[in-house]
Motif scaffolding. Structure first.
Motif, PDB file in Angstrom:
ATOM      1  N   GLU A 429       0.846  -1.189   0.000  1.00 43.52           N
ATOM      2  CA  GLU A 429       0.000   0.000   0.000  1.00 43.52           C
ATOM      3  C   GLU A 429       0.885   1.243   0.000  1.00 43.52           C
ATOM      4  N   GLU A 430       0.500   2.200  -0.822  1.00 44.25           N
ATOM      5  CA  GLU A 430       1.330   3.386  -0.991  1.00 44.25           C
ATOM      6  C   GLU A 430       1.408   4.214   0.281  1.00 44.25           C
ATOM      7  N   THR A 431       0.289   4.296   0.996  1.00 39.35           N
ATOM      8  CA  THR A 431       0.274   5.167   2.176  1.00 39.35           C
ATOM      9  C   THR A 431       0.963   4.536   3.371  1.00 39.35           C
ATOM     10  N   SER A 432       0.733   3.229   3.609  1.00 38.93           N
ATOM     11  CA  SER A 432       1.259   2.584   4.805  1.00 38.93           C
ATOM     12  C   SER A 432       2.514   1.767   4.549  1.00 38.93           C
ATOM     13  N   GLY A 433       2.773   1.383   3.310  1.00 39.83           N
ATOM     14  CA  GLY A 433       3.915   0.541   3.013  1.00 39.83           C
ATOM     15  C   GLY A 433       3.737  -0.905   3.424  1.00 39.83           C
ATOM     16  N   VAL A 434       2.511  -1.309   3.792  1.00 38.66           N
ATOM     17  CA  VAL A 434       2.233  -2.678   4.229  1.00 38.66           C
ATOM     18  C   VAL A 434       1.952  -3.540   3.000  1.00 38.66           C
ATOM     19  N   SER A 435       2.550  -4.732   2.969  1.00 37.86           N
ATOM     20  CA  SER A 435       2.316  -5.653   1.854  1.00 37.86           C
ATOM     21  C   SER A 435       0.875  -6.154   1.898  1.00 37.86           C
ATOM     22  N   ILE A 436       0.296  -6.324   0.724  1.00 36.48           N
ATOM     23  CA  ILE A 436      -1.071  -6.826   0.647  1.00 36.48           C
ATOM     24  C   ILE A 436      -1.048  -8.332   0.432  1.00 36.48           C
ATOM     25  N   ALA A 437      -2.153  -8.970   0.780  1.00 32.31           N
ATOM     26  CA  ALA A 437      -2.276 -10.414   0.558  1.00 32.31           C
ATOM     27  C   ALA A 437      -2.336 -10.691  -0.941  1.00 32.31           C
ATOM     28  N   ASP A 438      -1.891 -11.896  -1.299  1.00 29.20           N
ATOM     29  CA  ASP A 438      -1.845 -12.262  -2.714  1.00 29.20           C
ATOM     30  C   ASP A 438      -3.261 -12.199  -3.302  1.00 29.20           C
ATOM     31  N   PRO A 439      -3.516 -11.283  -4.244  1.00 32.62           N
ATOM     32  CA  PRO A 439      -4.877 -11.170  -4.789  1.00 32.62           C
ATOM     33  C   PRO A 439      -5.297 -12.408  -5.572  1.00 32.62           C
ATOM     34  N   VAL A 440      -4.339 -13.101  -6.179  1.00 26.88           N
ATOM     35  CA  VAL A 440      -4.677 -14.300  -6.949  1.00 26.88           C
ATOM     36  C   VAL A 440      -5.265 -15.363  -6.034  1.00 26.88           C
ATOM     37  N   MET A 441      -4.636 -15.602  -4.890  1.00 27.32           N
ATOM     38  CA  MET A 441      -5.136 -16.617  -3.968  1.00 27.32           C
ATOM     39  C   MET A 441      -6.482 -16.211  -3.397  1.00 27.32           C
ATOM     40  N   GLN A 442      -6.700 -14.910  -3.183  1.00 24.91           N
ATOM     41  CA  GLN A 442      -8.009 -14.467  -2.697  1.00 24.91           C
ATOM     42  C   GLN A 442      -9.095 -14.788  -3.709  1.00 24.91           C
ATOM     43  N   VAL A 443      -8.809 -14.589  -4.981  1.00 24.22           N
ATOM     44  CA  VAL A 443      -9.796 -14.900  -6.016  1.00 24.22           C
ATOM     45  C   VAL A 443     -10.015 -16.408  -6.094  1.00 24.22           C
ATOM     46  N   LEU A 444      -8.927 -17.182  -6.026  1.00 34.12           N
ATOM     47  CA  LEU A 444      -9.055 -18.641  -6.098  1.00 34.12           C
ATOM     48  C   LEU A 444      -9.812 -19.202  -4.904  1.00 34.12           C
ATOM     49  N   GLN A 445      -9.782 -18.496  -3.781  1.00 35.62           N
ATOM     50  CA  GLN A 445     -10.491 -18.965  -2.581  1.00 35.62           C
ATOM     51  C   GLN A 445     -11.953 -18.582  -2.572  1.00 35.62           C
ATOM     52  N   GLY A 446     -12.436 -17.983  -3.667  1.00 34.08           N
ATOM     53  CA  GLY A 446     -13.876 -17.772  -3.795  1.00 34.08           C
ATOM     54  C   GLY A 446     -14.301 -16.352  -3.958  1.00 34.08           C
ATOM     55  N   GLN A 447     -13.398 -15.373  -3.818  1.00 27.14           N
ATOM     56  CA  GLN A 447     -13.792 -13.981  -4.015  1.00 27.14           C
ATOM     57  C   GLN A 447     -14.067 -13.749  -5.502  1.00 27.14           C
ATOM     58  N   PRO A 448     -15.283 -13.235  -5.868  1.00 26.97           N
ATOM     59  CA  PRO A 448     -15.638 -13.142  -7.299  1.00 26.97           C
ATOM     60  C   PRO A 448     -14.635 -12.358  -8.112  1.00 26.97           C
ATOM     61  N   ALA A 449     -14.240 -11.233  -7.630  1.00 24.55           N
ATOM     62  CA  ALA A 449     -13.254 -10.402  -8.324  1.00 24.55           C
ATOM     63  C   ALA A 449     -12.552  -9.566  -7.268  1.00 24.55           C
ATOM     64  N   TRP A 450     -11.344  -9.132  -7.583  1.00 22.92           N
ATOM     65  CA  TRP A 450     -10.540  -8.395  -6.614  1.00 22.92           C
ATOM     66  C   TRP A 450     -10.208  -7.045  -7.200  1.00 22.92           C
ATOM     67  N   SER A 451     -10.368  -6.017  -6.399  1.00 23.47           N
ATOM     68  CA  SER A 451      -9.958  -4.671  -6.806  1.00 23.47           C
ATOM     69  C   SER A 451      -9.372  -3.974  -5.585  1.00 23.47           C
ATOM     70  N   GLN A 452      -8.494  -3.040  -5.848  1.00 24.70           N
ATOM     71  CA  GLN A 452      -7.759  -2.393  -4.766  1.00 24.70           C
ATOM     72  C   GLN A 452      -8.626  -1.365  -4.058  1.00 24.70           C
ATOM     73  N   HIS A 453      -8.381  -1.217  -2.762  1.00 24.47           N
ATOM     74  CA  HIS A 453      -9.052  -0.191  -1.967  1.00 24.47           C
ATOM     75  C   HIS A 453      -8.115   0.964  -1.651  1.00 24.47           C
ATOM     76  N   ASP A 454      -6.836   0.743  -1.813  1.00 21.06           N
ATOM     77  CA  ASP A 454      -5.843   1.779  -1.556  1.00 21.06           C
ATOM     78  C   ASP A 454      -4.904   1.818  -2.751  1.00 21.06           C
ATOM     79  N   LYS A 455      -4.194   2.905  -2.864  1.00 20.44           N
ATOM     80  CA  LYS A 455      -3.221   3.006  -3.937  1.00 20.44           C
ATOM     81  C   LYS A 455      -2.079   2.038  -3.665  1.00 20.44           C
ATOM     82  N   LEU A 456      -1.646   1.329  -4.729  1.00 18.81           N
ATOM     83  CA  LEU A 456      -0.630   0.296  -4.583  1.00 18.81           C
ATOM     84  C   LEU A 456       0.630   0.688  -5.347  1.00 18.81           C
ATOM     85  N   VAL A 457       1.752   0.174  -4.868  1.00 15.78           N
ATOM     86  CA  VAL A 457       3.012   0.319  -5.583  1.00 15.78           C
ATOM     87  C   VAL A 457       3.653  -1.059  -5.679  1.00 15.78           C
TER      88      VAL A 457
END
Length: 940
Positions: A429-457
């Motif tokens: 995340e651009e503001t906090s510098g915290v790594s985000i969870a792997d979006p691919v695995m989130q989608v494979l685990q059943g989330q219909p689609a993934w989109s960011q809530h914060d600006k990413l780098v």
């Protein structure tokens, strides 16, 4: 072809061995029974022979012992011993057989002593062991045992006789007694011998009968088994035949109903079978069986040799037969077919029979071509687009990276394939510098689609980063199952830089770098909310540079811009870091001082005023003194204003500071009447603008009457009214001062001109009566000096086809004298068209008669304040009389305003004034009942 299925399985089982083996089993069993019977009969015969030898030996032993008793010859005794050894040998064999585990060598030795042939011994042993307790055989054995006891007596007698004779103890009496005893033993043995023979005979007969019964029963059982087996085989054959018939029916139905063509080639006979569907595919006559020889001729010439090579390779080298070919059509393009086949081979591997199917694949090839084209387009698109695209399989492992993804991640597809997305993409995340969870695995685990809530780098290995937008979407197969994920990343570094720049520009003034009005209002709203919640005080300073227009007019706008930049830079050194300084526009600045009471704010305002005064601005060879007027509004928990009124109050205080001489600080107080008046005027600004936008102005007309003579032509002055938000009419004295102060008069003047011309045009077109021959329209001094206003009037005359001679423009004495040269030029230009001019409110301003001599006007309107009191006030009477005389001398006609009584009208007439206007003559009424034409709104 090898058979498959249930029918084939049964066919295999119905071999000759399966049919014959029950009968063979019957024969084998019968032979076994016969062998067993013969064995039993042979053993019985051997026992009968043994009994004969036993009896003969017993008789010889008795006879030899009888001779020995009388002859005392040792030869007779030896003959006795030899004879008696036969029964003794048979007894030794019998006794060994009576043991639980007999020694067959002892048995054989005993039976051999008894004179039994070697070949008969095993059968006799089996018969005795297994049947010695059965029926007649048991009786024969009992007789045999009893006879052996007599043999023991006989042996004892012979042994005793031999001892006595050898010791000379045998007397005549003893000899007679021994002979008598011997005869008695012989007499006992003879019946036993007969009984043993009878028992063996009965046993033999019983055995024969029993064997016959067994053979009959075994034969009957074997016949039943064989019959049942044969019956079952026949039933199986019937069932197999039915199943084969049903299978054949199914096959024929499948052939008839299948979309595939079937073929069968018997290479032994050369016969080729083609199903009707295959004949139809190849374009052959369905009923012509001889057409099978021309199968290869039906294939497209370009494919024929390849198909023949494939068939030959299958026949001779056992290669799989799987080939595609075309068949020409009489009408249209050739159609595609796919042939498959297999062979049944002999032990040497030679093909004996071939069979297979032919499927039409024309539509599939078209679909494959379309799919290939779509795949190519998709790949070209993925290769061409600027977004980075990463696809994964159902386990989340990378399968593909397009060139943009390779450039963005700095990984090639070959190196990244099979890795997890997190292994090549570290997203934070651009503001906090915290790594985000792997979006691919989130989608494979059943989330219909993934989109960011914060600006990413995206973090790179060298520590550099790239701003990205990221979306992850599941890939599903036609059944809706998850087949992978597509990850789309877009490099938005430039976009974010541009957005940051736009955000800065949206909230900052480009010229000075200070925040703009929008951002200031946002911070002011925040400060107001904070003050309401915790009672903190804050102050707003409104600064307006004095004589800023002089700098622009003297040294161009570049000088003015430089002055504004220097003023903006000056604020930085005189306000706190927490204070907000904004440029509202032009030469107006505002300062928000949070957590600042009134006294501290006043000191800071004075400090700013002094600092601006100390700024000696120089541009080129010119230098200017700079000052500023400052309005100050300080608010606290005790003194509050609505947020939307705060800037207005500060602006009003600033204007009041300018009116009081400039270069000063004016503090706003809630009970300050002067500021309240300025605030009221400022409130009128928005109301006037709203009235212009919604066409809420109305024109009224008041007659100007000719006092010299009765004239058929009407002369009227057009008066302006505003319709309020509640529908009530508002007189001009309520809003005209504010419009003049804040520069709205040009827009109002344009509205009046266009509305009046539209009403005149509409009335003329409709032929309305009593249309005024001359209309007087008031113009403000601002309009007179406005560039382009004369051009606007010319356009309106032409657009509405209005005669300029029917229009008289009224200008005030003050407006004309304040810009005499421009007013004179405007009057000359409009008079050249044919317009008339009237000098309004003469006497209320500077009252210089010199101006009457030089201003080219047609009418002089005497100020109404002089006219209405002229009867009672001789000075006013003299002023009216003087203005009338001077006007006539300079060739101008005079008009008396505010004539409200008949007496006043008579007095005006006696003075020789040309025209009169007032309520005694006419009240204002709607001008021509208003035209239906809606004029264009003109904004200041």
């Amino acid at each position: 072809m090898p058979g498959t299925g249930r029918g084939a399985e049964l066919g295999k089982g119905d071999s000759a061995a399966d049919i014959v083996w029950p009968f063979v089993m019957v024969v084998v069993v019968m032979i076994g029974l016969c062998v067993a019977s013969l064995d039993l009969l042979s053993a019985a015969r051997a026992f009968v022979g043994g009994e004969s030898r036993w009896s003969k030996a017993q008789k010889i032993a008795v006879s030899s012992l009888q001779h020995y008793l009388s002859s005392h010859d040792e030869a007779d005794y030896r003959q006795f011993l030899d004879a008696i050894d036969v029964p003794l040998g048979d007894r030794a064999g019998r006794e060994e057989l009576d043991r639980t585990w007999p020694d067959m060598t002892v048995v054989a030795a005993g039976f051999r002593r008894g004179g039994t042939p070697e070949d008969d011994i095993p059968g006799m042993a089996r018969l005795y062991r297994y049947f010695h307790g059965v029926g007649s055989i048991r009786r024969a054995v009992d007789v045999w045992v009893e006879a052996d006891r007599s043999i023991d007596q006989l042996l004892a007698l012979g042994t005793d006789a031999h001892r006595r004779i050898n010791t000379d103890q045998g007397s005549a009496a003893w000899a007679a007694a021994a002979s008598a005893h011997l005869r008695r033993i012989d007499e006992r043995l003879t019946p036993l011998e007969y009984a043993f023979s009878d028992a063996l005979g009965n046993a033999s007969r019983e055995t024969s009968n029993l064997l016959r019964v067994w053979l009959c029963l075994a034969a009957a059982v074997m016949v039943l088994v064989a019959t049942r087996r044969a019956r079952r085989l026949l039933d199986d054959r019937v069932r197999v035949a039915d199943e084969l018939r049903a299978s054949e029916d199914r096959f024929q139905l499948a052939v008839a109903g299948s979309n595939d063509g079937l073929w069968d080639w018997d290479r032994t006979t050369g016969h080729i079978y083609l199903s009707p569907r295959l004949r139809q595919m190849l374009g052959l006559n369905v009923t012509d069986d001889g057409a099978a020889t021309s199968v290869f001729l039906c294939i497209h010439p370009q494919d024929r040799r390849r198909v023949m090579r494939a068939v030959a390779a299958h026949v001779w080298r056992n290669h799989p037969l799987n080939v595609e070919f075309r068949v020409p059509q009489r009408h249209g393009a050739p159609r595609w077919f796919h042939a498959r086949g297999a062979s049944s081979r002999d032990a040497t591997g030679s093909s004996r029979r071939m069979a297979g199917s032919v499927t039409e694949i024309t539509e599939r090839r078209k679909a494959d071509a379309m799919l290939y084209a779509a795949k190519e387009r998709a790949e070209v698109t993925l290769q061409s687009i600027g977004d980075a695209v990463i696809t994964t399989d159902a386990r989340g492992c990378i399968a593909f990276l397009n060139p943009s993804a390779e450039r963005l991640t700095r990984w090639s597809t070959d190196h990244a394939r099979g890795l997890a997305v997190g292994a090549i993409c570290q997203l934070v995340e651009e503001t906090s510098g915290v790594s985000i969870a792997d979006p691919v695995m989130q989608v494979l685990q059943g989330q219909p689609a993934w989109s960011q809530h914060d600006k990413l780098v995206l973090m790179h290995a060298g520590g550099s980063t790239t701003a990205v937008d990221l979306t992850a979407t599941p890939i599903r197969d036609r059944n809706g199952n998850m087949d992978g994920v597509v990850l789309v990343m877009r490099d938005v570094s430039r976009d974010r830089e541009h957005a940051a720049q736009l955000s800065y520009q949206a909230s900052h003034d480009v010229l000075t770098g200070l925040i703009n009005r929008r951002e200031f209002e946002r911070r002011l709203a925040r400060a107001t909310t904070a003050a309401e919640s915790n009672g903190r005080s804050f102050t707003v300073l409104y600064l307006d540079l004095d004589q800023f227009k002089v700098v622009n007019d003297t040294c161009s706008h570049a000088a003015g811009d430089e002055l504004l930049r220097q003023i903006g830079a000056l604020f930085i050194g005189h306000v706190r870091a927490t204070d907000a300084v904004a440029r509202l526009g032009g030469d107006e600045f505002v300062v928000l001082l949070e957590d600042c009471d009134a006294d501290a704010a006043l000191n800071m305002a004075e400090s700013l005023r002094v600092a601006i005064g100390d700024l000696h601005f120089a541009f080129g060879e010119r230098s200017f003194a700079t000052t500023a007027s400052i309005g100050l509004v300080s608010l606290s928990a005790d003194q509050r204003l609505p947020r939307e009124d705060i800037l207005g109050a500060a602006d009003a205080a600033c204007h009041l500071a300018k009116e009081k001489g400039r270069n000063r600080v004016q503090t706003y107080h809630l009970d300050d009447d002067e500021v309240a008046v300025r605030q009221t005027e400022m409130c009128w600004v928005s109301r006037i603008q709203a009235a212009l936008a919604s066409h809420r102005f109305r024109l009224y007309a008041q007659d100007i009457v000719d006092l010299r003579r009765h004239s058929p032509h009407r002369h009227v002055e057009l008066l302006l009214r505003m319709v309020g938000e509640d529908g009530q009419l508002i007189p001009p004295r309520a809003f005209i001062p504010a419009a003049e102060r804040y520069g709205l008069m040009p827009s109002i003047d344009r509205w009046v001109v266009q509305s009046a011309f539209a009403a005149l045009r509409d009335a003329t077109d409709r032929g309305l009566p009593d249309i005024p021959s001359q209309c007087a329209i008031n113009l403000s001094g601002t309009s007179l000096c406005e560039d382009g206003f004369a051009v606007f009037l010319r356009q309106q005359f032409i657009a509405f086809d209005i005669a300029p001679s029917s229009i008289c423009f009224e200008i005030t004495e003050t407006a004309a004298i304040s810009s005499l040269s421009r007013a004179t030029a405007f009057i000359h230009e409009m008079r050249a068209l044919g317009c008339y001019f009237s000098l309004d409110d003469f006497g209320a301003g500077m009252s210089s008669f010199t101006y009457l001599k030089h201003l080219p006007v047609d009418f002089v309107k005497i100020e109404g304040s002089f006219v209405k009191d002229m009867i009672d006030d001789p000075i006013d009477h003299a002023m009216v009389e003087a203005i009338n005389n001077i006007g006539h001398v300079t060739g101008k006609q005079t008009i008396a305003e505010c004539v409200g009584t008949p007496e006043l009208l008579a007095a005006v007439h006696r003075l020789g004034i040309d025209f009169a206007q007032g309520f005694v003559l006419s009240v204002p009424r709607p001008f021509l009942q208003e035209s239906g034409v809606a004029p264009t709104a003109f904004n200041a």
